[in-house]
Design an enzyme around this catalytic site. Structure first.
Site, PDB file in Angstrom:
ATOM      1  N   HIS A   4       0.839  -1.197   0.000  1.00  0.00           N
ATOM      2  CA  HIS A   4       0.000   0.000   0.000  1.00  0.00           C
ATOM      3  C   HIS A   4       0.874   1.245   0.000  1.00  0.00           C
ATOM      4  O   HIS A   4       1.799   1.364   0.803  1.00  0.00           O
ATOM      5  CB  HIS A   4      -0.897   0.010   1.248  1.00  0.00           C
ATOM      6  N   TYR A 186       3.655   0.039   4.894  1.00  0.00           N
ATOM      7  CA  TYR A 186       4.256  -1.165   5.467  1.00  0.00           C
ATOM      8  C   TYR A 186       3.264  -2.332   5.489  1.00  0.00           C
ATOM      9  O   TYR A 186       3.088  -3.006   6.495  1.00  0.00           O
ATOM     10  CB  TYR A 186       4.810  -0.884   6.872  1.00  0.00           C
ATOM     11  N   HIS A 187       2.648  -2.574   4.323  1.00  0.00           N
ATOM     12  CA  HIS A 187       1.730  -3.695   4.151  1.00  0.00           C
ATOM     13  C   HIS A 187       2.188  -4.602   3.013  1.00  0.00           C
ATOM     14  O   HIS A 187       1.376  -5.014   2.196  1.00  0.00           O
ATOM     15  CB  HIS A 187       0.312  -3.187   3.844  1.00  0.00           C
ATOM     16  N   PRO A 188       3.462  -4.977   2.926  1.00  0.00           N
ATOM     17  CA  PRO A 188       3.891  -5.811   1.797  1.00  0.00           C
ATOM     18  C   PRO A 188       3.337  -7.225   1.910  1.00  0.00           C
ATOM     19  O   PRO A 188       3.338  -7.821   2.993  1.00  0.00           O
ATOM     20  CB  PRO A 188       5.419  -5.803   1.910  1.00  0.00           C
TER      21      PRO A 188
END
Length: 250
Positions: A4, A186-188
């Site tokens: 994101h 920080y949504h990998p």
């Protein structure tokens, strides 16, 4: 790899707010201590209290944008010690703003091995905004957020636009601003994709294909990004996997 991406819009604020002083590290620490001991004060409230899920255009089936409003502390300033001065050119005053995040990006990156040495850091290539659709959606989302911050309800608070500033208006200017200042949320996910096809990394029980006794149990197994934060789905994945392992060992 999918992630994101978010971009912000920051306004100066004409009215004082009680969060401005909490930018000082010592006062922030005292506010946290107060919250822990007395359950009162600014630190008992999460700063991103306002938000929404939006559609970038009417024909989108599900919301593809998420917006957060943050009061008090503009994103251009962070915590600092009492004796520190703000960096030259950095806005230092009352403010508020919003961030807009694209929920379902089409851009794809990857993670690759740097060498045969397991202690070498991997090569991570996020590849943000490589898909034209993502650039269009982020630009549309930024304009929606900017319009929201111009609504009448903000009139008595609104100062000047600090970031990006009124000079950023054309599509090219907005695209350049997003390319320079967008941040990860920080949504990998997706680098160990779960699936039933031979190209998937893990199977439906999160077992790594071709390796015995190894499972992957985190956000990387998601085939696609969820339209929200990844924390709760990751907890669900872990709970589900724990049940599978317990059942197999029963």
């Amino acid at each position: 790899m999918q992630d994101h991406l978010t971009i912000r819009c920051v306004h100066g604020c004409e009215a004082p707010d009680n969060l401005y002083s909490l930018r000082r590290m010592d006062k922030a620490a005292l506010a946290v201590l107060r919250a822990m001991v007395t359950k009162t004060g600014a630190a008992t409230s999460f700063p991103l209290e306002g938000g929404a899920f939006l559609r970038s255009r009417p024909d989108v089936e599900h919301p593809d944008l998420q917006i957060h409003f943050y009061p008090g502390v503009p994103a251009t300033s962070g915590l600092r010690w009492s004796f520190e001065r703000p960096a030259p050119g950095v806005y230092d005053g009352y403010g508020y703003g919003g961030t807009i995040c694209q929920l379902r990006p089409e851009s794809r990156g990857d993670i690759r091995l740097r060498s045969a040495d397991p202690f070498d850091k991997p090569i991570i290539r996020a590849n943000y905004l490589s898909a034209e659709a993502d650039r269009i959606t982020m630009r549309t989302g930024f304009r929606i957020m900017r319009e929201l911050l111009q609504q009448k309800a903000f009139e008595k608070f609104r100062g000047w636009e600090v970031m990006p500033g009124p000079h950023v208006e054309s599509d090219a200017d907005v695209d350049a601003y997003i390319a320079q200042f967008a941040n990860t949320v920080y949504h990998p996910v997706g680098t160990c994709r779960m699936g039933v096809d031979p190209d998937s990394v893990v199977d439906e029980e999160l077992r790594v294909r071709g390796v015995e006794g190894l499972r992957v149990c985190d956000a990387s197994v998601m085939p696609t990004l969820v339209s929200a934060n990844t924390n709760a789905p990751t907890i669900m994945i872990a709970e589900k996997t724990a049940h599978i392992i317990q059942r197999q060992h029963a």
